[in-house]
Design a protein around this motif. Sequence first.
Motif, PDB file in Angstrom:
ATOM      1  N   SER A  14      73.461  34.094  78.714  1.00  0.00           N
ATOM      2  CA  SER A  14      73.686  33.245  77.898  1.00  0.00           C
ATOM      3  C   SER A  14      73.764  31.640  78.231  1.00  0.00           C
ATOM      4  O   SER A  14      74.076  30.662  77.424  1.00  0.00           O
ATOM      5  CB  SER A  14      75.171  33.575  77.313  1.00  0.00           C
ATOM      6  N   GLY A  15      73.723  31.383  79.470  1.00  0.00           N
ATOM      7  CA  GLY A  15      74.013  30.161  80.005  1.00  0.00           C
ATOM      8  C   GLY A  15      75.694  29.910  80.159  1.00  0.00           C
ATOM      9  O   GLY A  15      75.808  29.100  81.356  1.00  0.00           O
ATOM     10  N   ALA A  16      76.308  30.679  79.641  1.00  0.00           N
ATOM     11  CA  ALA A  16      77.702  30.799  80.095  1.00  0.00           C
ATOM     12  C   ALA A  16      78.478  29.532  80.021  1.00  0.00           C
ATOM     13  O   ALA A  16      79.392  29.139  80.955  1.00  0.00           O
ATOM     14  CB  ALA A  16      77.910  31.691  81.262  1.00  0.00           C
ATOM     15  N   LEU A  17      78.315  28.330  79.295  1.00  0.00           N
ATOM     16  CA  LEU A  17      78.715  27.016  79.058  1.00  0.00           C
ATOM     17  C   LEU A  17      80.081  27.235  78.460  1.00  0.00           C
ATOM     18  O   LEU A  17      80.418  28.022  77.620  1.00  0.00           O
ATOM     19  CB  LEU A  17      77.898  26.151  78.418  1.00  0.00           C
ATOM     20  N   ILE A  18      81.014  26.479  78.829  1.00  0.00           N
ATOM     21  CA  ILE A  18      82.300  26.361  78.251  1.00  0.00           C
ATOM     22  C   ILE A  18      82.281  25.435  77.104  1.00  0.00           C
ATOM     23  O   ILE A  18      82.029  24.203  77.289  1.00  0.00           O
ATOM     24  CB  ILE A  18      83.429  25.931  79.112  1.00  0.00           C
ATOM     25  N   ASN A  19      82.865  26.045  76.011  1.00  0.00           N
ATOM     26  CA  ASN A  19      82.422  25.288  74.488  1.00  0.00           C
ATOM     27  C   ASN A  19      83.168  24.158  74.358  1.00  0.00           C
ATOM     28  O   ASN A  19      82.493  23.127  73.685  1.00  0.00           O
ATOM     29  CB  ASN A  19      82.743  26.141  73.681  1.00  0.00           C
ATOM     30  N   TRP A  20      84.122  23.871  75.131  1.00  0.00           N
ATOM     31  CA  TRP A  20      84.985  22.784  74.802  1.00  0.00           C
ATOM     32  C   TRP A  20      84.728  21.346  75.985  1.00  0.00           C
ATOM     33  O   TRP A  20      85.540  20.538  75.894  1.00  0.00           O
ATOM     34  CB  TRP A  20      86.530  22.912  74.806  1.00  0.00           C
ATOM     35  N   LEU A  21      83.848  21.812  76.919  1.00  0.00           N
ATOM     36  CA  LEU A  21      83.425  20.788  77.629  1.00  0.00           C
ATOM     37  C   LEU A  21      81.989  20.182  77.492  1.00  0.00           C
ATOM     38  O   LEU A  21      81.289  20.930  76.873  1.00  0.00           O
ATOM     39  CB  LEU A  21      83.164  21.302  79.262  1.00  0.00           C
ATOM     40  N   ASN A  22      81.600  19.017  77.677  1.00  0.00           N
ATOM     41  CA  ASN A  22      80.290  18.510  77.330  1.00  0.00           C
ATOM     42  C   ASN A  22      79.436  18.769  78.495  1.00  0.00           C
ATOM     43  O   ASN A  22      80.054  19.573  79.386  1.00  0.00           O
ATOM     44  CB  ASN A  22      80.397  16.852  77.192  1.00  0.00           C
ATOM     45  N   VAL A  23      78.190  18.568  78.526  1.00  0.00           N
ATOM     46  CA  VAL A  23      77.099  19.098  79.542  1.00  0.00           C
ATOM     47  C   VAL A  23      77.652  18.793  80.794  1.00  0.00           C
ATOM     48  O   VAL A  23      77.608  19.402  81.872  1.00  0.00           O
ATOM     49  CB  VAL A  23      75.700  18.727  79.000  1.00  0.00           C
ATOM     50  N   GLU A  24      77.890  17.417  80.900  1.00  0.00           N
ATOM     51  CA  GLU A  24      78.058  16.783  82.245  1.00  0.00           C
ATOM     52  C   GLU A  24      79.348  17.360  82.989  1.00  0.00           C
ATOM     53  O   GLU A  24      79.293  17.740  83.958  1.00  0.00           O
ATOM     54  CB  GLU A  24      78.379  15.389  82.123  1.00  0.00           C
ATOM     55  N   ASP A  25      80.280  17.724  82.152  1.00  0.00           N
ATOM     56  CA  ASP A  25      81.544  18.423  82.702  1.00  0.00           C
ATOM     57  C   ASP A  25      81.299  19.914  82.883  1.00  0.00           C
ATOM     58  O   ASP A  25      81.722  20.351  83.942  1.00  0.00           O
ATOM     59  CB  ASP A  25      82.734  18.172  81.712  1.00  0.00           C
ATOM     60  N   ASN A  26      80.360  20.507  82.098  1.00  0.00           N
ATOM     61  CA  ASN A  26      80.166  21.906  82.534  1.00  0.00           C
ATOM     62  C   ASN A  26      79.432  21.870  83.884  1.00  0.00           C
ATOM     63  O   ASN A  26      79.859  22.709  84.578  1.00  0.00           O
ATOM     64  CB  ASN A  26      78.884  22.495  81.350  1.00  0.00           C
ATOM     65  N   VAL A  27      78.578  20.932  83.887  1.00  0.00           N
ATOM     66  CA  VAL A  27      77.563  21.119  85.111  1.00  0.00           C
ATOM     67  C   VAL A  27      78.616  20.646  86.387  1.00  0.00           C
ATOM     68  O   VAL A  27      78.286  21.155  87.403  1.00  0.00           O
ATOM     69  CB  VAL A  27      76.504  19.975  85.130  1.00  0.00           C
ATOM     70  N   ALA A  28      79.648  19.615  86.018  1.00  0.00           N
ATOM     71  CA  ALA A  28      80.205  19.269  87.272  1.00  0.00           C
ATOM     72  C   ALA A  28      81.404  20.442  87.668  1.00  0.00           C
ATOM     73  O   ALA A  28      82.013  20.104  88.682  1.00  0.00           O
ATOM     74  CB  ALA A  28      81.051  18.161  86.823  1.00  0.00           C
ATOM     75  N   LEU A  29      81.621  21.384  87.060  1.00  0.00           N
ATOM     76  CA  LEU A  29      82.936  22.325  87.077  1.00  0.00           C
ATOM     77  C   LEU A  29      82.700  23.045  88.430  1.00  0.00           C
ATOM     78  O   LEU A  29      83.818  23.083  89.121  1.00  0.00           O
ATOM     79  CB  LEU A  29      82.694  23.435  86.082  1.00  0.00           C
ATOM     80  N   PRO A  30      81.640  23.347  88.929  1.00  0.00           N
ATOM     81  CA  PRO A  30      81.717  23.926  90.123  1.00  0.00           C
ATOM     82  C   PRO A  30      82.240  22.905  91.502  1.00  0.00           C
ATOM     83  O   PRO A  30      82.886  23.399  92.560  1.00  0.00           O
ATOM     84  CB  PRO A  30      80.266  24.447  90.749  1.00  0.00           C
ATOM     85  N   LEU A  31      81.866  21.626  91.157  1.00  0.00           N
ATOM     86  CA  LEU A  31      82.397  20.654  92.158  1.00  0.00           C
ATOM     87  C   LEU A  31      83.887  20.304  92.049  1.00  0.00           C
ATOM     88  O   LEU A  31      84.253  20.065  92.812  1.00  0.00           O
ATOM     89  CB  LEU A  31      81.509  19.285  92.008  1.00  0.00           C
ATOM     90  N   THR A  32      84.289  20.181  90.646  1.00  0.00           N
ATOM     91  CA  THR A  32      85.567  19.797  90.233  1.00  0.00           C
ATOM     92  C   THR A  32      86.644  20.811  90.805  1.00  0.00           C
ATOM     93  O   THR A  32      87.972  20.786  91.194  1.00  0.00           O
ATOM     94  CB  THR A  32      85.541  19.273  89.168  1.00  0.00           C
ATOM     95  N   GLU A  33      86.087  22.190  90.856  1.00  0.00           N
ATOM     96  CA  GLU A  33      87.075  23.093  91.116  1.00  0.00           C
ATOM     97  C   GLU A  33      87.200  23.935  92.416  1.00  0.00           C
ATOM     98  O   GLU A  33      88.109  23.898  93.105  1.00  0.00           O
ATOM     99  CB  GLU A  33      86.438  24.449  90.150  1.00  0.00           C
ATOM    100  N   HIS A  34      85.751  23.465  93.172  1.00  0.00           N
ATOM    101  CA  HIS A  34      85.993  23.944  94.512  1.00  0.00           C
ATOM    102  C   HIS A  34      85.558  22.955  95.586  1.00  0.00           C
ATOM    103  O   HIS A  34      85.679  23.322  96.694  1.00  0.00           O
ATOM    104  CB  HIS A  34      84.558  25.088  94.720  1.00  0.00           C
TER     105      HIS A  34
END
Length: 249
Positions: free
Chosen positions: A87-107
């Motif tokens: 499905s792409g599994a994007l988080i609905n309340w984050l914009n595209v940039e923040d979705n893409v950045a998630l692995p970096l900001t989390e890990h």
Amino acid sequence: MMIELSDVYKTLDGRKILQGLNLSIREGETYVIIGRSGTGKSVTLKNIIGLMQPDRGEVKIMGQCISQMSKTESYEIRQKMGVLFQSGALINWLNVEDNVALPLTEHKRHLPKSEVVEIVRQKLELVELSHAGKRMPSELSGGMKKRAGLARAIVGGPKIILYDEPTSGLDPVMSNQINDLIISMQKKLGVTSICVTHDMSSAYRIANRIGMIFEGKIIEEGTPQEIKNTQNPIVKQFISGSTVGPLTQ
């Protein structure tokens, strides 16, 4: 070998899913797994990622047996993998940039924000979404969601990318755009790719090798041309979509 599954068995809810599956994937190749629904394709991916452990057998990633690793070691291996979910599994309340950045900001919290922004920019450019960074997932087409999911999968610089039905739900033109991106990721990033799909046109286009799972095992594998020319009646029926044959007896 980059990935090796040796005599892997897995039973779920009393149902035998994998029954002695053997699979070897070379570094830098794109290996496509085909097979009917419920035959163990996604279970195979989950064993590779480490989300499941085999009941029996070994799963080796880059020469290391992940079923014998500590949590810390398996975490480090998983950081070298990227996954594009169906499905792409994007988080609905984050914009595209923040979705893409998630692995970096989390890990990778040690990275300065300016570096995260630049890495995200580069990955969005790779998947041709530079213009859509501020959009929300609800504003994206199905193909754009897949591309955003792919950008997130590669943002951490993985050595292995796993694709779960990457062209599912897309029209033929958009499917080919995703196929071309998968090929591009292999060439530009040198990644090893494993793709599960029902889409044979996609399989033929992106694969170096194709393997078919049936009754919990790989029953045949080869280049796209070899699979097209198969004499195995089970594989032949599946790739042709025929309603007559051993799969429907």
